[in-house]
Design a protein around this motif. Structure first.
Motif, PDB file in Angstrom:
ATOM      1  N   VAL A 172       0.829  -1.212   0.000  1.00 44.52           N
ATOM      2  CA  VAL A 172       0.000   0.000   0.000  1.00 44.52           C
ATOM      3  C   VAL A 172       0.867   1.266   0.000  1.00 44.52           C
ATOM      4  O   VAL A 172       0.614   2.213  -0.745  1.00 44.52           O
ATOM      5  N   CYS A 173       1.896   1.291   0.814  1.00 46.94           N
ATOM      6  CA  CYS A 173       2.745   2.495   0.895  1.00 46.94           C
ATOM      7  C   CYS A 173       3.419   2.774  -0.439  1.00 46.94           C
ATOM      8  O   CYS A 173       3.570   3.943  -0.830  1.00 46.94           O
ATOM      9  N   VAL A 174       3.797   1.727  -1.145  1.00 47.78           N
ATOM     10  CA  VAL A 174       4.415   1.904  -2.460  1.00 47.78           C
ATOM     11  C   VAL A 174       3.378   2.440  -3.450  1.00 47.78           C
ATOM     12  O   VAL A 174       3.676   3.327  -4.262  1.00 47.78           O
ATOM     13  N   SER A 175       2.164   1.941  -3.358  1.00 47.58           N
ATOM     14  CA  SER A 175       1.095   2.393  -4.256  1.00 47.58           C
ATOM     15  C   SER A 175       0.789   3.877  -4.071  1.00 47.58           C
ATOM     16  O   SER A 175       0.599   4.597  -5.042  1.00 47.58           O
ATOM     17  N   VAL A 176       0.740   4.323  -2.830  1.00 46.89           N
ATOM     18  CA  VAL A 176       0.359   5.724  -2.585  1.00 46.89           C
ATOM     19  C   VAL A 176       1.546   6.673  -2.578  1.00 46.89           C
ATOM     20  O   VAL A 176       1.369   7.884  -2.705  1.00 46.89           O
ATOM     21  N   CYS A 177       2.776   6.150  -2.448  1.00 45.57           N
ATOM     22  CA  CYS A 177       3.925   7.055  -2.306  1.00 45.57           C
ATOM     23  C   CYS A 177       5.218   6.394  -2.791  1.00 45.57           C
ATOM     24  O   CYS A 177       6.150   6.187  -2.022  1.00 45.57           O
ATOM     25  N   ASP A 178       5.281   6.139  -4.092  1.00 40.91           N
ATOM     26  CA  ASP A 178       6.473   5.444  -4.600  1.00 40.91           C
ATOM     27  C   ASP A 178       7.696   6.347  -4.709  1.00 40.91           C
ATOM     28  O   ASP A 178       8.784   5.887  -5.051  1.00 40.91           O
ATOM     29  N   ALA A 179       7.530   7.640  -4.408  1.00 43.57           N
ATOM     30  CA  ALA A 179       8.695   8.527  -4.348  1.00 43.57           C
ATOM     31  C   ALA A 179       9.539   8.222  -3.116  1.00 43.57           C
ATOM     32  O   ALA A 179      10.725   8.577  -3.072  1.00 43.57           O
ATOM     33  N   VAL A 180       8.934   7.546  -2.135  1.00 47.28           N
ATOM     34  CA  VAL A 180       9.620   7.327  -0.856  1.00 47.28           C
ATOM     35  C   VAL A 180       9.769   5.851  -0.503  1.00 47.28           C
ATOM     36  O   VAL A 180      10.769   5.455   0.101  1.00 47.28           O
ATOM     37  N   PHE A 181       8.785   5.018  -0.895  1.00 42.65           N
ATOM     38  CA  PHE A 181       8.783   3.615  -0.470  1.00 42.65           C
ATOM     39  C   PHE A 181       8.918   2.660  -1.654  1.00 42.65           C
ATOM     40  O   PHE A 181       8.375   2.911  -2.737  1.00 42.65           O
ATOM     41  N   GLU A 182       9.607   1.571  -1.422  1.00 40.68           N
ATOM     42  CA  GLU A 182       9.662   0.479  -2.399  1.00 40.68           C
ATOM     43  C   GLU A 182       9.697  -0.827  -1.621  1.00 40.68           C
ATOM     44  O   GLU A 182       9.968  -0.841  -0.420  1.00 40.68           O
ATOM     45  N   LEU A 183       9.399  -1.929  -2.320  1.00 38.24           N
ATOM     46  CA  LEU A 183       9.500  -3.226  -1.650  1.00 38.24           C
ATOM     47  C   LEU A 183      10.890  -3.801  -1.887  1.00 38.24           C
ATOM     48  O   LEU A 183      11.393  -3.825  -3.013  1.00 38.24           O
ATOM     49  N   GLY A 184      11.511  -4.272  -0.822  1.00 32.92           N
ATOM     50  CA  GLY A 184      12.849  -4.841  -0.916  1.00 32.92           C
ATOM     51  C   GLY A 184      12.813  -6.306  -1.298  1.00 32.92           C
ATOM     52  O   GLY A 184      11.745  -6.903  -1.460  1.00 32.92           O
ATOM     53  N   ASP A 185      13.973  -6.907  -1.414  1.00 35.86           N
ATOM     54  CA  ASP A 185      14.085  -8.311  -1.790  1.00 35.86           C
ATOM     55  C   ASP A 185      13.406  -9.229  -0.773  1.00 35.86           C
ATOM     56  O   ASP A 185      12.980 -10.336  -1.110  1.00 35.86           O
ATOM     57  N   ASP A 186      13.305  -8.769   0.459  1.00 39.32           N
ATOM     58  CA  ASP A 186      12.654  -9.566   1.505  1.00 39.32           C
ATOM     59  C   ASP A 186      11.131  -9.393   1.506  1.00 39.32           C
ATOM     60  O   ASP A 186      10.433  -9.934   2.350  1.00 39.32           O
ATOM     61  N   GLY A 187      10.625  -8.590   0.552  1.00 40.82           N
ATOM     62  CA  GLY A 187       9.187  -8.385   0.464  1.00 40.82           C
ATOM     63  C   GLY A 187       8.653  -7.336   1.426  1.00 40.82           C
ATOM     64  O   GLY A 187       7.449  -7.109   1.492  1.00 40.82           O
ATOM     65  N   LYS A 188       9.537  -6.704   2.167  1.00 33.18           N
ATOM     66  CA  LYS A 188       9.127  -5.668   3.117  1.00 33.18           C
ATOM     67  C   LYS A 188       9.392  -4.284   2.523  1.00 33.18           C
ATOM     68  O   LYS A 188      10.262  -4.109   1.656  1.00 33.18           O
ATOM     69  N   SER A 189       8.632  -3.303   3.014  1.00 33.33           N
ATOM     70  CA  SER A 189       8.819  -1.934   2.556  1.00 33.33           C
ATOM     71  C   SER A 189      10.160  -1.374   3.027  1.00 33.33           C
ATOM     72  O   SER A 189      10.649  -1.726   4.099  1.00 33.33           O
ATOM     73  N   LYS A 190      10.731  -0.510   2.203  1.00 34.48           N
ATOM     74  CA  LYS A 190      11.953   0.183   2.603  1.00 34.48           C
ATOM     75  C   LYS A 190      11.955   1.574   1.992  1.00 34.48           C
ATOM     76  O   LYS A 190      11.222   1.846   1.034  1.00 34.48           O
ATOM     77  N   LYS A 242      19.500   4.311   6.824  1.00 30.23           N
ATOM     78  CA  LYS A 242      19.774   3.055   7.522  1.00 30.23           C
ATOM     79  C   LYS A 242      18.769   2.027   7.036  1.00 30.23           C
ATOM     80  O   LYS A 242      17.585   2.323   6.925  1.00 30.23           O
ATOM     81  N   ASP A 243      19.240   0.831   6.715  1.00 34.03           N
ATOM     82  CA  ASP A 243      18.325  -0.215   6.276  1.00 34.03           C
ATOM     83  C   ASP A 243      18.893  -1.564   6.701  1.00 34.03           C
ATOM     84  O   ASP A 243      19.969  -1.964   6.265  1.00 34.03           O
ATOM     85  N   ASP A 244      18.171  -2.242   7.586  1.00 30.31           N
ATOM     86  CA  ASP A 244      18.603  -3.576   7.989  1.00 30.31           C
ATOM     87  C   ASP A 244      17.380  -4.487   8.093  1.00 30.31           C
ATOM     88  O   ASP A 244      16.315  -4.147   7.581  1.00 30.31           O
ATOM     89  N   ASP A 245      17.513  -5.621   8.745  1.00 30.04           N
ATOM     90  CA  ASP A 245      16.410  -6.587   8.799  1.00 30.04           C
ATOM     91  C   ASP A 245      15.223  -6.089   9.608  1.00 30.04           C
ATOM     92  O   ASP A 245      14.103  -6.573   9.445  1.00 30.04           O
ATOM     93  N   THR A 246      15.462  -5.134  10.492  1.00 28.91           N
ATOM     94  CA  THR A 246      14.392  -4.719  11.402  1.00 28.91           C
ATOM     95  C   THR A 246      13.758  -3.388  11.038  1.00 28.91           C
ATOM     96  O   THR A 246      12.599  -3.147  11.360  1.00 28.91           O
ATOM     97  N   GLU A 247      14.508  -2.500  10.376  1.00 30.31           N
ATOM     98  CA  GLU A 247      13.945  -1.189  10.061  1.00 30.31           C
ATOM     99  C   GLU A 247      14.640  -0.536   8.880  1.00 30.31           C
ATOM    100  O   GLU A 247      15.748  -0.898   8.504  1.00 30.31           O
ATOM    101  N   SER A 248      13.912   0.419   8.287  1.00 23.44           N
ATOM    102  CA  SER A 248      14.476   1.234   7.218  1.00 23.44           C
ATOM    103  C   SER A 248      14.163   2.681   7.584  1.00 23.44           C
ATOM    104  O   SER A 248      13.015   3.031   7.852  1.00 23.44           O
ATOM    105  N   VAL A 249      15.197   3.513   7.622  1.00 21.83           N
ATOM    106  CA  VAL A 249      15.038   4.881   8.091  1.00 21.83           C
ATOM    107  C   VAL A 249      15.679   5.839   7.097  1.00 21.83           C
ATOM    108  O   VAL A 249      16.749   5.562   6.555  1.00 21.83           O
ATOM    109  N   GLY A 250      15.008   6.958   6.861  1.00 23.53           N
ATOM    110  CA  GLY A 250      15.582   7.946   5.967  1.00 23.53           C
ATOM    111  C   GLY A 250      15.064   9.327   6.274  1.00 23.53           C
ATOM    112  O   GLY A 250      14.134   9.497   7.061  1.00 23.53           O
ATOM    113  N   THR A 251      15.673  10.336   5.657  1.00 26.09           N
ATOM    114  CA  THR A 251      15.204  11.710   5.787  1.00 26.09           C
ATOM    115  C   THR A 251      14.656  12.147   4.439  1.00 26.09           C
ATOM    116  O   THR A 251      15.348  12.078   3.425  1.00 26.09           O
TER     117      THR A 251
END
Ligand code: SF4
Length: 73
Positions: free
Chosen positions: A15-33, A41-50
């Motif tokens: 959903v986040c990718v659908s509404v805001c693909d300028a900021v979110f994408e799905l990673g290889d693990d199938g989770k948003s990043k 910062k992007d690891d198994d538990t979280e993805s953080v950006g400014t």
């Protein structure tokens, strides 16, 4: 603004990718990043950006994420 995706609660619905693909994408693990342009910062538990404050679709993603996995500060 700072944007954080909690990957432990994200269910990869896209959903986040659908509404805001300028900021979110799905990673290889199938989770948003955060996209490469903004990620700090992007690891198994979280993805953080400014992200520029004028990207207003972040708010839509926060509101529509079914698991409350996206937060801003
Ligand atoms: Fe994950 Fe929420 Fe994005 Fe769905 S909307 S992919 S649960 S962060």
């Amino acid at each position: 603004m700072k944007v954080r995706v909690d990957k432990e609660s994200c269910i990869g619905c896209g959903v986040c990718v659908s509404v805001c693909d300028a900021v979110f994408e799905l990673g290889d693990d199938g989770k948003s990043k955060i996209v490469a342009e903004y990620v700090e910062k992007d690891d198994d538990t979280e993805s953080v950006g400014t992200v520029p404050d004028d990207i207003e679709c972040v708010k839509d993603a926060v509101e529509q994420c079914p698991t409350g996995s996206i937060s801003t500060e």
